[in-house]
Design an enzyme around this catalytic site. Structure first.
Site, short mmCIF file in Angstrom:
data_model
loop_
_atom_site.label_atom_id
_atom_site.label_comp_id
_atom_site.label_asym_id
_atom_site.label_seq_id
_atom_site.Cartn_x
_atom_site.Cartn_y
_atom_site.Cartn_z
CD GLU A 237 -44.10 -2.61 38.85
OE1 GLU A 237 -43.92 -3.85 39.41
OE2 GLU A 237 -44.55 -2.58 37.70
CB CYS A 271 -39.31 -5.20 46.18
SG CYS A 271 -38.57 -5.55 44.47
P1 NAD Z 1 -39.95 4.87 49.52
O1 NAD Z 1 -41.23 4.53 48.97
O2 NAD Z 1 -39.51 5.49 50.67
O3 NAD Z 1 -39.25 5.86 48.19
C1 NAD Z 1 -39.15 5.41 46.85
C2 NAD Z 1 -38.78 6.60 46.12
O4 NAD Z 1 -39.93 7.60 46.24
C3 NAD Z 1 -37.63 7.48 46.41
O5 NAD Z 1 -37.16 7.76 45.28
C4 NAD Z 1 -38.10 8.42 47.38
O6 NAD Z 1 -37.44 9.64 47.22
C5 NAD Z 1 -39.66 8.73 46.72
N1 NAD Z 1 -40.49 9.33 47.52
C6 NAD Z 1 -40.70 9.07 49.04
N2 NAD Z 1 -41.77 9.55 49.37
C7 NAD Z 1 -42.52 10.27 48.29
C8 NAD Z 1 -43.70 10.98 47.92
N3 NAD Z 1 -44.37 11.09 48.85
N4 NAD Z 1 -43.96 11.21 46.74
C9 NAD Z 1 -43.20 10.88 45.63
N5 NAD Z 1 -42.07 9.95 45.98
C10 NAD Z 1 -41.68 9.96 47.08
O7 NAD Z 1 -39.27 3.34 49.22
P2 NAD Z 1 -37.67 3.04 49.42
O8 NAD Z 1 -37.41 2.90 50.82
O9 NAD Z 1 -36.81 3.84 48.62
O10 NAD Z 1 -37.55 1.67 48.56
C11 NAD Z 1 -37.99 0.47 49.21
C12 NAD Z 1 -39.13 0.13 48.86
O11 NAD Z 1 -39.21 0.02 47.51
C13 NAD Z 1 -39.67 -1.23 49.61
O12 NAD Z 1 -40.97 -1.25 50.01
C14 NAD Z 1 -39.42 -2.30 48.17
O13 NAD Z 1 -39.98 -3.43 48.41
C15 NAD Z 1 -39.96 -1.31 47.13
N6 NAD Z 1 -39.43 -1.72 45.94
C16 NAD Z 1 -40.23 -2.56 45.05
C17 NAD Z 1 -39.78 -2.88 43.93
C18 NAD Z 1 -40.86 -3.62 42.95
O14 NAD Z 1 -40.52 -3.85 41.90
N7 NAD Z 1 -42.03 -3.93 43.15
C19 NAD Z 1 -38.40 -2.86 43.42
C20 NAD Z 1 -37.63 -2.13 44.46
C21 NAD Z 1 -38.19 -1.68 45.70
#
Ligand code: NAD
Length: 522
Positions: A237, A271
């Site tokens: 997602e 998002c």
């Molecule tokens: P992010 O990808 O930086 O982090 C998301 C999660 O992944 C966090 O728990 C983080 O610690 C972890 N993470 C970071 N690097 C990782 C890796 N290499 N391997 C595994 N896990 C890792 O995103 P963010 O900044 O926390 O959130 C914002 C993003 O999330 C935006 O792009 C937003 O659009 C998206 N988002 C999508 C939805 C959806 O339903 N499509 C919902 C909410 C947020």
């Protein structure tokens, strides 16, 4: 701060509000081992009993709703009204939805034969839980997103390992507290606090059976590459850059208020928030006037008494990214047409003003990438054909919206937007509807969460095929092979699938000739 803890700060004040103990990859491995043991007995329980066992999570949520909303607000920066309306309330709605419907959704489905030729074969599809699933969630909805996935994962018979974002650890710990309060079997659920950059490799290398990731497209791609090594299934997602299409017959009062809510709620860190607004030229002026008035009246600051419309950005890095996008747009010719007041830098909070920009084009970062902040970019379009084409000019396709008084035409336009969810005269809120599947097209993700489709993603289908002629010695097409068998099978094909009666009838005799072989030994 102990160096084995993650520190949580209130983004509106900079104050430390608590700590979350860190875990190691060895802890994760051990959690998966324990989960695997606990899961077998859990999956063997009827869905109704699993649902009953989970009810303590709901009680914890109801008893602590205000405390949880206040914590989300303090840790993520959003207002308590945002926290209650978009996180705590949808969580209880989701719980009740899955508690009432999971049994029906997971019920084995009978499959009657698909062909007269195999009328003796009756099948059933069972939904088998993956085993131990991993959930990795972001900071923008630190409670609602992991909560519903944890409930869906457990109710469908999996064990769950949850990792929430580093900056919103305390909120994630509230899910752990709810599960603990429910008194689930030891090891069935574990909350693991490991850094993002090690989490992906660790979850996959430690042998998780399926990973549910919500976060950025960039990290989603990394995870997919890593998961390819072990063919670990993934649900992704990811990000969005949502378009809102305002038709010439839209209710401009509703549309402008909707743009404000869905674009600026949670400081625009959504998002599926409104980022790009395409407005029909005939209503562009009046729409912009209304939007301007509403944004200029917006109250930004720390939520002390509920009388604030927008709180603080969650992280400093995200605040900087929004500033960069805005600067890029202004450099390329955009103009700020409205801006709210904003607490001064001395307030120590990560505050940004709500901003509306116009004179934008698709060379700007705000129109091409996910800004994830309180910026609404408005563009005048010649007609709705142009609006559709601009809306689709994006690598993302999470959600979108069409605003019109003509529901039929709005739906026709909606169906042409390449995105996973389109709302008519609304935007973003369907994430809070447990029954509607959620997920994107293109770079916005793979798979769906929520609703029946989302729940079924927690399981894999297993087909069991029965034979009503199980007493026969063999199937028609089994060995030994000979020419009569070949002619008989050809006859069967002609008889059942031939285009005309004169073509079909000659198939009967060769077929009849081979039928007795099913009762013959050898
Ligand atoms: P992010 O990808 O930086 O982090 C998301 C999660 O992944 C966090 O728990 C983080 O610690 C972890 N993470 C970071 N690097 C990782 C890796 N290499 N391997 C595994 N896990 C890792 O995103 P963010 O900044 O926390 O959130 C914002 C993003 O999330 C935006 O792009 C937003 O659009 C998206 N988002 C999508 C939805 C959806 O339903 N499509 C919902 C909410 C947020």
């Amino acid at each position: 701060m102990k160096n084995i803890d993650t520190e949580s700060r209130n983004p509106a004040t900079g104050d430390v509000i608590g700590y979350s103990p860190k875990n190691s990859v060895a802890d994760l491995k051990e959690a998966i081992r324990k989960a695997r043991t606990a899961q077998e007995a859990w999956a063997a329980l009827p869905v109704k009993e699993r649902t009953r066992a989970l009810s303590g999570i709901r009680s914890h949520l109801m008893e602590n709703a205000e405390k949880i909303a206040a914590l989300i607000s303090a840790e993520n920066g959003k207002t308590r009204i945002d926290a209650l309306a978009t996180e705590v309330l949808p969580a209880v709605m989701a719980f009740d939805y899955y508690a009432s419907h999971a049994k029906r959704f997971l019920k084995p489905a009978l499959l009657p034969p698909g062909s007269l030729l195999l009328a003796n074969k009756w099948s059933r599809i069972f939904r088998v839980p993956y085993g131990v699933i991993g959930i990795i969630s972001p900071w923008n909805y630190p409670f609602a997103i992991p909560f519903s996935e944890v409930v869906m994962g457990l109710v469908s018979g999996n064990a769950v390992i949850l990792k929430t974002a580093t900056s919103t650890q305390l909120t994630g710990r509230q899910i752990e507290a709810g599960v603990r309060a429910a008194g689930l079997p030891e090891g069935l659920f574990s909350f693991i606090n490991i850094a993002g950059d090690t989490a992906g490799d660790a979850f996959i290398e430690c042998g998780i059976d399926k990973l549910f990731f919500t976060g950025s497209t960039q990290v989603g791609k990394k995870l997919m590459a890593k998961a390819a090594e072990t063919l670990t299934p993934l649900n992704l997602e990811l990000g969005g850059n949502d378009a809102m299409l305002v038709c010439e017959d839209a209710d401009l009062e509703r549309a402008s208020s909707g743009a404000v809510w869905a674009g600026l709620e949670n400081c625009g860190q959504n998002c599926a928030g409104v980022e790009r607004i395409y407005v029909h030229q005939s209503v562009y002026g009046p729409f912009l006037e209304r939007l301007k008035a509403k944004v200029e009246a917006f109250r930004v600051g720390q939520d002390r008494d509920y009388n604030v419309d927008m709180g603080a950005m969650t992280t400093k890095s995200q605040t900087a990214k929004v500033r960069d996008h805005l600067e890029d747009a202004l450099k390329k010719g955009a103009a700020i047409v409205a801006q709210s007041h904003c607490p001064p830098p001395e307030s120590r909070g990560n505050f940004l003003p709500a901003t509306v920009i116009a004179s934008v084009n698709h060379d700007m970062l705000v129109m091409r990438e996910e800004t994830f902040g309180p910026v609404l970019a408005v563009m005048k379009v010649r007609d709705m054909e142009e609006a559709i084409s601009l809306a689709n000019d994006s690598m993302y396709g999470l959600t979108g919206s069409v605003w019109s008084r003509n529901a039929g035409r709005a739906e026709q336009i909606a169906r042409r937007i390449r995105a996973g969810v389109i709302t008519i005269n609304d935007h973003l809120m369907s994430h809070g509807m447990a029954e509607t599947p959620w997920g994107g097209f293109k770079a916005s993700g793979i798979g769906r969460t929520h609703g029946k489709i989302g729940l079924l993603e927690m399981t894999q289908p297993q087909v069991v095929v029965h034979d009503l002629l199980g007493f026969a010695r063999k199937n028609l097409w089994w060995h030994p092979y000979n020419e009569a068998l070949y002619r008989g099978l050809l006859g069967a094909m002609r008889l059942f699938y031939g285009p005309k009666l004169r073509f079909r009838l000659p198939g009967i005799w060769p077929l009849l000739k081979i039928l007795p072989r099913i009762f013959r030994a050898g």
